[in-house]
Structures are given as structure tokens and as C-alpha cells.
Design an enzyme around this catalytic site. Structure first.
Site, PDB file in Angstrom:
ATOM      1  CG  ASN A   9      -1.686   1.239   1.422  1.00 33.11           C
ATOM      2  OD1 ASN A   9      -1.807   2.042   0.500  1.00 33.11           O
ATOM      3  ND2 ASN A   9      -2.224   1.444   2.623  1.00 33.11           N
ATOM      4  CD1 TRP A  10       4.065   1.246  -2.556  1.00 32.48           C
ATOM      5  CD2 TRP A  10       3.959   2.148  -4.600  1.00 32.48           C
ATOM      6  NE1 TRP A  10       4.985   0.604  -3.339  1.00 32.48           N
ATOM      7  CE2 TRP A  10       4.937   1.141  -4.607  1.00 32.48           C
ATOM      8  CE3 TRP A  10       3.711   2.848  -5.777  1.00 32.48           C
ATOM      9  CZ2 TRP A  10       5.681   0.820  -5.746  1.00 32.48           C
ATOM     10  CZ3 TRP A  10       4.435   2.529  -6.913  1.00 32.48           C
ATOM     11  CH2 TRP A  10       5.415   1.527  -6.893  1.00 32.48           C
ATOM     12  CE  LYS A  11      -0.019   3.351   4.656  1.00 30.73           C
ATOM     13  NZ  LYS A  11      -0.025   3.456   6.109  1.00 30.73           N
ATOM     14  CG  HIS A  93      -5.837   2.351   4.971  1.00 29.37           C
ATOM     15  ND1 HIS A  93      -5.373   3.276   5.880  1.00 29.37           N
ATOM     16  CD2 HIS A  93      -4.876   1.401   4.871  1.00 29.37           C
ATOM     17  CE1 HIS A  93      -4.176   2.893   6.290  1.00 29.37           C
ATOM     18  NE2 HIS A  93      -3.850   1.763   5.706  1.00 29.37           N
ATOM     19  CD  GLU A  95      -2.829   5.735   6.489  1.00 26.97           C
ATOM     20  OE1 GLU A  95      -2.757   5.739   5.252  1.00 26.97           O
ATOM     21  OE2 GLU A  95      -1.986   5.153   7.215  1.00 26.97           O
ATOM     22  CD  GLU A 165      -3.840  -2.226   7.128  1.00 23.58           C
ATOM     23  OE1 GLU A 165      -2.737  -2.547   6.672  1.00 23.58           O
ATOM     24  OE2 GLU A 165      -4.377  -1.135   6.882  1.00 23.58           O
ATOM     25  N   GLY A 171       2.574   1.915  10.666  1.00 20.78           N
ATOM     26  CA  GLY A 171       3.630   2.921  10.533  1.00 20.78           C
ATOM     27  C   GLY A 171       4.330   3.261  11.829  1.00 20.78           C
ATOM     28  CB  SER A 211       4.932  -2.513  11.800  1.00 18.80           C
ATOM     29  OG  SER A 211       4.646  -1.155  12.100  1.00 18.80           O
ATOM     30  N   GLY A 233       4.958   0.966   4.579  1.00 18.52           N
ATOM     31  CA  GLY A 233       6.363   1.385   4.507  1.00 18.52           C
ATOM     32  C   GLY A 233       7.302   0.413   3.806  1.00 18.52           C
TER      33      GLY A 233
HETATM   34  P1  PGA Z   1       2.702  -0.053   7.523  1.00 21.12           P
HETATM   35  O1  PGA Z   1       1.255   0.340   6.928  1.00 21.12           O
HETATM   36  O2  PGA Z   1       3.090  -1.357   6.902  1.00 21.12           O
HETATM   37  O3  PGA Z   1       3.603   1.088   7.102  1.00 21.12           O
HETATM   38  O4  PGA Z   1       2.552  -0.152   9.001  1.00 21.12           O
HETATM   39  C1  PGA Z   1       0.270  -0.628   6.728  1.00 21.12           C
HETATM   40  C2  PGA Z   1      -0.959  -0.016   6.114  1.00 21.12           C
HETATM   41  O5  PGA Z   1      -1.347   1.099   6.509  1.00 21.12           O
HETATM   42  O6  PGA Z   1      -1.587  -0.633   5.242  1.00 21.12           O
END
Ligand code: PGA
Length: 249
Positions: A9-11, A93, A95, A165, A171, A211, A233
């Protein structure tokens, strides 16, 4: 035997040129395997270009809107994704929920629109640190799953990929232990069994996210109820992405 599905997931990272370069470098090094789906959810502006260079990596979207078309400035529709032959779309997600105010009802509508177009929703759920610490994780996730799957028929429900998640692990470098992740994913499978039946529960794919790195992915994916990972990440760096999707060596 359920497949494994590992999706980056590149966000909101990388430019179009950087994304094309990345895909060109890693795509041929992804070990093609009928038991593992390797994907990357890229920003929508680059979907079209990276889709043209990816052969092994399944290019996915990070979001969509549920209406077919209309006055929805800034949104992308399911028919637009269909036209680019996108097969997976991340929805709900944390976010999107927390920063952009998406509700369970919107996420449910997105799931329905995607399924009607034969696109697989990767439906995210997960609790905050506060909810986790107060021991209310399962009740929280049950509510998200129940509302997210509302009105979705059994034959469609089993096509959805669920991504568990925990927000406190996204993150932050604080990965849930494989045991914690397994316990919640098992509970999610039971919730699905409660809504539908054992067959849907057995078939549905459940990812863990938060993570995940090349160093810990194997221990996480070795758990009985974890069928993949959604990775932020660690999916942004070429070697690290390859370490994730080729985790079996
Ligand atoms: P992360 O993010 O691997 O950087 O913790 C996961 C995600 O938000 O899908």
C-alpha cells in the site's frame, strides 16, 4: 488451501516516473507462484501507466467512490477502474476513515459497487490503541465487519479480502505479535461464520497489516488464519518489496 495475498500500500508516496521505474525493476523478480498473489496499491494518478508495465504484480487501487459517475469532484469511479482492468481495490483503510471521514456505510456501498463490477474489495478494519488497551478489539472489529458486509450475499462475501490492521501498529514499527494477529484474524473468521456460514468462513482471505517487513512476514503468514499482508512502509523499497512477496524463498 487458501492462497496468500501480499499487497503493498503505497499511500501518497512516489511520482508516476518513480512508480514506473520501480515496477520495471521488480516485476520480473517477483516469483510467479499460483499460491501467492503479489500486488501493489498505487495512487490513482499512476494506475494506468504502471498497469502497462506490470506483468506479475497485480496493480491495485487505494480507494474508489461508489457512484458510477456524477458531480463528485476528485473521486474515481468503479467503471474507471474497470476500464483499466484493475482487479483489487483497498477500501476503508483507517487513514480514509480517520482523516477523510469515511463511514462504514460508505465502505459498504463501495464494496457492493466493486463486487457488481467483478473487482475484489480489500476491506480494512482495525482498532485504535485506546480500544485495544481497553480490551474492546473484537467488539470494534465485529461492528466494522457487520456493517461493511451488510446486504452482501454469500457468493459475493467470499470474494472480499479482509485486511485486519490495528491502527496502533500502522507505521509505528509496533507490530502485533503473530499470536495477537492470529487471534484477531481467527475471531474475524468466526464473525464471518456467524454472518454467513462455515464455508464462507473457510474460503475468505484475511490479511494482517501493520509494520509488516521482510524480517517478520514469515512468522505472521505462518499463522493458521492469516492469509496475507497489507504492507505500507516496507513496500516502498524495491528489495524490501521483493523480500515480502518472495518470502518463501
Ligand atoms: P505499515 O502500513 O506497513 O507502514 O505499518 C500498513 C498499512 O497502513 O496498510
Amino acid at each position: 488451501m487458501r492462497k496468500k495475498i501480499i499487497v503493498g500500500n503505497w499511500k501518497m508516496f512516489k511520482t508516476n516516473s518513480q512508480a514506473i521505474e520501480f515496477i520495471k525493476t521488480v516485476d520480473s523478480k517477483v516469483k510467479v507462484n499460483k499460491d501467492i498473489i503479489a500486488g501493489i496499491a498505487v495512487p490513482s494518478i499512476m494506475l494506468s501507466d504502471v498497469q502497462k508495465v506490470a506483468k506479475n504484480i497485480v496493480i491495485s487501487a487505494q480507494n474508489c467512490y461508489f457512484e458510477k459517475e456524477g458531480a463528485f469532484t476528485g473521486e474515481i469511479s468503479v467503471p474507471m477502474l474497470q476500464d483499466l482492468k484493475i482487479k483489487y481495490v483497498v477500501i476503508g483503510h483507517s487513514e480514509r476513515r480517520d482523516i477523510f471521514g469515511e463511514t462504514d456505510e460508505m465502505i459498504n456501498n463501495k464494496a457492493k459497487s466493486l463486487l457488481a463490477a467483478n473487482i475484489t474489495p480489500i476491506l480494512c478494519c482495525g482498532e485504535s490503541l485506546e480500544t485495544y488497551e481497553s480490551g474492546k478489539t473484537i467488539a470494534w472489529v465485529k461492528n466494522q465487519i457487520t456493517k461493511g458486509f451488510a446486504g452482501i450475499a454469500e457468493q459475493d462475501a467470499k470474494k472480499i479480502v479482509i485486511a485486519y490492521e490495528p491502527i496502533w501498529a500502522i507505521g509505528t514499527g509496533k507490530v502485533a505479535t503473530p499470536q495477537i494477529a492470529q487471534n484477531v484474524c481467527k475471531e474475524i473468521r468466526d464473525i464471518i461464520k456467524g454472518i454467513y456460514n462455515q464455508e464462507v468462513a473457510n474460503e475468505i482471505l484475511i490479511q494482517y497489516g501493520g509494520s509488516v517487513k521482510p524480517e517478520n512476514i514469515k512468522d505472521i503468514l505462518d499463522q493458521a488464519d492469516i492469509d496475507g499482508a497489507l504492507v505500507g512502509g516496507a513496500s516502498l523499497i524495491e528489495d524490501s518489496y521483493l523480500g515480502l512477496v518472495n518470502y518463501k524463498g
